[in-house]
Motif scaffolding. Structure first.
Motif, PDB file in Angstrom:
ATOM      1  N   VAL A   3      82.237  45.168  13.919  1.00  0.00           N
ATOM      2  CA  VAL A   3      81.198  46.292  13.462  1.00  0.00           C
ATOM      3  C   VAL A   3      80.100  45.717  14.158  1.00  0.00           C
ATOM      4  CG1 VAL A   3      80.355  47.500  11.609  1.00  0.00           C
ATOM      5  CG2 VAL A   3      82.736  46.989  11.465  1.00  0.00           C
ATOM      6  N   LEU A   4      79.643  44.274  13.821  1.00  0.00           N
ATOM      7  CA  LEU A   4      78.305  43.804  13.964  1.00  0.00           C
ATOM      8  C   LEU A   4      78.221  44.056  15.781  1.00  0.00           C
ATOM      9  CD1 LEU A   4      75.744  42.561  13.241  1.00  0.00           C
ATOM     10  CD2 LEU A   4      76.884  40.491  13.216  1.00  0.00           C
ATOM     11  N   VAL A   5      79.269  43.510  16.293  1.00  0.00           N
ATOM     12  CA  VAL A   5      79.382  43.568  17.874  1.00  0.00           C
ATOM     13  C   VAL A   5      79.239  44.968  18.227  1.00  0.00           C
ATOM     14  CG1 VAL A   5      80.836  43.201  19.794  1.00  0.00           C
ATOM     15  CG2 VAL A   5      80.942  41.431  17.991  1.00  0.00           C
ATOM     16  N   VAL A   6      79.854  45.885  17.790  1.00  0.00           N
ATOM     17  CA  VAL A   6      79.707  47.272  18.363  1.00  0.00           C
ATOM     18  C   VAL A   6      78.178  47.694  17.994  1.00  0.00           C
ATOM     19  CG1 VAL A   6      80.490  49.499  17.864  1.00  0.00           C
ATOM     20  CG2 VAL A   6      82.065  47.802  18.020  1.00  0.00           C
ATOM     21  N   ALA A   7      77.683  47.268  16.773  1.00  0.00           N
ATOM     22  CA  ALA A   7      76.323  47.545  16.499  1.00  0.00           C
ATOM     23  C   ALA A   7      75.233  47.139  17.572  1.00  0.00           C
ATOM     24  CB  ALA A   7      76.045  47.199  15.095  1.00  0.00           C
ATOM     25  N   LEU A   8      75.475  45.879  17.803  1.00  0.00           N
ATOM     26  CA  LEU A   8      74.615  45.294  18.731  1.00  0.00           C
ATOM     27  C   LEU A   8      74.670  45.805  20.252  1.00  0.00           C
ATOM     28  CD1 LEU A   8      74.634  41.610  17.514  1.00  0.00           C
ATOM     29  CD2 LEU A   8      72.994  43.019  17.371  1.00  0.00           C
ATOM     30  N   ILE A  13      72.625  49.595  24.546  1.00  0.00           N
ATOM     31  CA  ILE A  13      72.481  50.798  25.290  1.00  0.00           C
ATOM     32  C   ILE A  13      71.474  51.734  24.923  1.00  0.00           C
ATOM     33  CG2 ILE A  13      73.722  53.040  25.313  1.00  0.00           C
ATOM     34  CD1 ILE A  13      76.483  51.397  24.913  1.00  0.00           C
ATOM     35  N   VAL A  14      71.222  51.887  23.491  1.00  0.00           N
ATOM     36  CA  VAL A  14      70.022  52.801  23.053  1.00  0.00           C
ATOM     37  C   VAL A  14      68.667  52.036  23.964  1.00  0.00           C
ATOM     38  CG1 VAL A  14      68.656  53.381  21.444  1.00  0.00           C
ATOM     39  CG2 VAL A  14      70.940  53.785  21.110  1.00  0.00           C
ATOM     40  N   LEU A  23      60.041  59.188  23.092  1.00  0.00           N
ATOM     41  CA  LEU A  23      59.757  58.366  22.381  1.00  0.00           C
ATOM     42  C   LEU A  23      60.023  58.563  20.819  1.00  0.00           C
ATOM     43  CD1 LEU A  23      58.429  55.624  21.645  1.00  0.00           C
ATOM     44  CD2 LEU A  23      56.130  56.511  21.296  1.00  0.00           C
ATOM     45  N   PRO A  24      59.867  59.772  20.289  1.00  0.00           N
ATOM     46  CA  PRO A  24      60.343  59.998  19.067  1.00  0.00           C
ATOM     47  C   PRO A  24      61.768  59.788  18.849  1.00  0.00           C
ATOM     48  CG  PRO A  24      58.741  61.806  19.746  1.00  0.00           C
ATOM     49  CD  PRO A  24      59.091  60.816  20.816  1.00  0.00           C
ATOM     50  N   LEU A  25      62.501  60.390  19.790  1.00  0.00           N
ATOM     51  CA  LEU A  25      64.140  60.279  19.694  1.00  0.00           C
ATOM     52  C   LEU A  25      64.547  58.672  19.723  1.00  0.00           C
ATOM     53  CD1 LEU A  25      66.652  61.432  19.306  1.00  0.00           C
ATOM     54  CD2 LEU A  25      67.026  61.676  22.113  1.00  0.00           C
ATOM     55  N   SER A  26      63.703  57.871  20.326  1.00  0.00           N
ATOM     56  CA  SER A  26      64.080  56.342  20.295  1.00  0.00           C
ATOM     57  C   SER A  26      63.869  55.770  19.105  1.00  0.00           C
ATOM     58  CB  SER A  26      63.172  55.823  21.510  1.00  0.00           C
ATOM     59  OG  SER A  26      63.426  56.268  22.709  1.00  0.00           O
ATOM     60  N   LEU A  27      62.549  56.320  18.483  1.00  0.00           N
ATOM     61  CA  LEU A  27      62.327  55.669  16.984  1.00  0.00           C
ATOM     62  C   LEU A  27      63.532  56.050  16.109  1.00  0.00           C
ATOM     63  CD1 LEU A  27      58.473  56.292  17.187  1.00  0.00           C
ATOM     64  CD2 LEU A  27      59.692  54.162  17.688  1.00  0.00           C
ATOM     65  N   VAL A  28      63.867  57.536  16.251  1.00  0.00           N
ATOM     66  CA  VAL A  28      64.997  57.631  15.440  1.00  0.00           C
ATOM     67  C   VAL A  28      66.120  56.891  15.233  1.00  0.00           C
ATOM     68  CG1 VAL A  28      66.095  59.766  14.722  1.00  0.00           C
ATOM     69  CG2 VAL A  28      63.721  59.717  14.687  1.00  0.00           C
ATOM     70  N   LEU A  29      66.432  56.790  16.619  1.00  0.00           N
ATOM     71  CA  LEU A  29      67.757  56.142  16.722  1.00  0.00           C
ATOM     72  C   LEU A  29      67.779  54.770  16.527  1.00  0.00           C
ATOM     73  CD1 LEU A  29      68.876  57.505  20.149  1.00  0.00           C
ATOM     74  CD2 LEU A  29      69.787  57.897  17.891  1.00  0.00           C
ATOM     75  N   GLY A  30      66.479  54.028  17.009  1.00  0.00           N
ATOM     76  CA  GLY A  30      66.320  52.745  16.378  1.00  0.00           C
ATOM     77  C   GLY A  30      66.235  52.500  14.680  1.00  0.00           C
ATOM     78  N   LEU A  32      67.892  54.478  12.798  1.00  0.00           N
ATOM     79  CA  LEU A  32      69.261  54.537  12.297  1.00  0.00           C
ATOM     80  C   LEU A  32      70.104  53.354  12.321  1.00  0.00           C
ATOM     81  CD1 LEU A  32      70.187  58.316  13.552  1.00  0.00           C
ATOM     82  CD2 LEU A  32      70.093  57.329  11.027  1.00  0.00           C
ATOM     83  N   ILE A  33      70.067  52.709  13.675  1.00  0.00           N
ATOM     84  CA  ILE A  33      70.676  51.560  13.978  1.00  0.00           C
ATOM     85  C   ILE A  33      70.331  50.324  12.844  1.00  0.00           C
ATOM     86  CG2 ILE A  33      71.144  49.708  15.468  1.00  0.00           C
ATOM     87  CD1 ILE A  33      71.280  51.955  17.634  1.00  0.00           C
ATOM     88  N   GLY A  34      69.113  50.260  12.849  1.00  0.00           N
ATOM     89  CA  GLY A  34      68.277  49.354  11.947  1.00  0.00           C
ATOM     90  C   GLY A  34      68.993  49.339  10.530  1.00  0.00           C
ATOM     91  N   THR A  35      68.976  50.605   9.972  1.00  0.00           N
ATOM     92  CA  THR A  35      69.429  51.079   8.542  1.00  0.00           C
ATOM     93  C   THR A  35      71.098  50.612   8.839  1.00  0.00           C
ATOM     94  OG1 THR A  35      67.865  52.800   8.485  1.00  0.00           O
ATOM     95  CG2 THR A  35      69.684  52.886   6.942  1.00  0.00           C
TER      96      THR A  35
END
Length: 53
Positions: A3-8, A13-14, A23-30, A32-35
Motif C-alpha cells: 500500500v505504501l509503494v502504491v501511495a508513493l 504520478i500526481v 494549482l488548486p486541483l494539485s493542492l487538493v490531490l496532494g 488527499l494523498i498526504g492524509t
C-alpha cells in the motif's frame, strides 16, 4: 508495505502531472494523498503497539 509503494507511486504520478493541471486541483490531490499516508502511518503504529504487548 504494498500500500505504501502504491501511495508513493501515485504521489509521483500526481507530482509529474502538476505542470498539466491547475494549482488548486494539485493542492487538493496532494492533501488527499498526504492524509492517506498519515492514516496509514497511524494505523501501522497502532498495530505495532498492539503486537508488542
Amino acid at each position: 508495505m504494498i500500500v505504501l509503494v502504491v501511495a508513493l507511486l501515485l504521489l509521483g504520478i500526481v507530482l509529474g502531472a502538476v505542470a498539466q493541471i491547475p494549482l488548486p486541483l494539485s493542492l487538493v490531490l496532494g492533501a488527499l494523498i498526504g492524509t492517506w499516508l498519515l492514516v496509514f502511518a497511524v494505523r501501522e503504529r497502532m498495530g505495532a503497539q498492539r503486537r508488542s504487548r
